[in-house]
Design an enzyme around this catalytic site. Sequence first.
Site, short mmCIF file in Angstrom:
data_model
loop_
_atom_site.label_atom_id
_atom_site.label_comp_id
_atom_site.label_asym_id
_atom_site.label_seq_id
_atom_site.Cartn_x
_atom_site.Cartn_y
_atom_site.Cartn_z
N TYR A 49 0.98 -1.55 -0.20
CA TYR A 49 0.31 -0.39 0.13
C TYR A 49 1.24 1.40 -0.06
CZ TYR A 49 -3.80 -3.10 1.56
OH TYR A 49 -4.39 -4.47 1.76
N GLN A 144 -8.74 -13.31 4.53
CA GLN A 144 -8.90 -11.90 4.03
C GLN A 144 -9.26 -12.41 2.55
OE1 GLN A 144 -7.42 -7.81 3.85
NE2 GLN A 144 -6.52 -8.38 5.90
N SER A 171 -12.79 -4.63 1.80
CA SER A 171 -13.54 -3.99 0.74
C SER A 171 -14.68 -3.99 0.51
CB SER A 171 -13.21 -4.12 -0.64
OG SER A 171 -11.85 -3.59 -1.72
#
Length: 278
Positions: A49, A144, A171
């Site tokens: 990220y 996940q 999300s």
Amino acid sequence: MAKHFVLNTGAKIPSVGLGTWQSDPGVVGNAVYAAVKAGYRHIDCASAYNNEKEVGLALKKLFEEGVVKREDLFITSKLWCDHHAPEDVPEALDATLNDLQLEFIGHSEPRRDPALANLKATYHLTSHLPGQQWRTRVPPAVDQVECHPGWQQMKLHNFCQSTGIHLSAYSPLGSPGSTFMNSNVLKEPIIISIAEKLGKTPAQVALRWNIQMGHSVLPKSVSEERIKQNLDVYDWSIPEDLLAKFSEIKQVRLLRGNFIVNPQSVYKTHEELWDGEI
């Protein structure tokens, strides 16, 4: 409803965590700070990220100010695909720990375990989780995945329920504001209708659906108001008659992994990447 789920390790994962994907440098630190001050106890990160250093600065500030102690927080990160070989794990883990300014990842005990390598090398998995038999002393505790009312993952949900693996939803709002086509689950008429009936926001209804399914959620936001709203999912529930309406929502995988699928990749098609579930 409890504010956490108990994992097969005995650890407790918070029902709601803050996602940091697509949170830009300059704002992600403030989001983490606001979230923890509001009551969040899980921050979900990843080196890919490109914002873990800023997250680390926010965590350091929270610890120094006495807002929380390290043992109060559940912190997760991820190995990127270029560090999946077992011998590459220590380097990647050290980089993440240095960026986050932490001694360990997880919750209450140091984890610098080379078993955090890729599934095929470390867990000896031959495919994705459903239908899988892993040969390891450390079975997965959490899977996940993308999960929201528009991509409910019922096959995977049932598998995880039957094997004691906790499903955690990234999300969970369908990635609104991203560049993905039809990605705003919050505009789904069924969710809007249920939200109006319950006096809640569409985001709260979408999150509450996942939690009632037994999944933790990782909504991303940099708005302090929405960060607080996303945490307001505990003292109410979606009635069974309204919950049944979620089965009418059209199912579409939003995060298709386009950046992985190409002629040079081990995954030549989306069907190969997702075992036909696209």
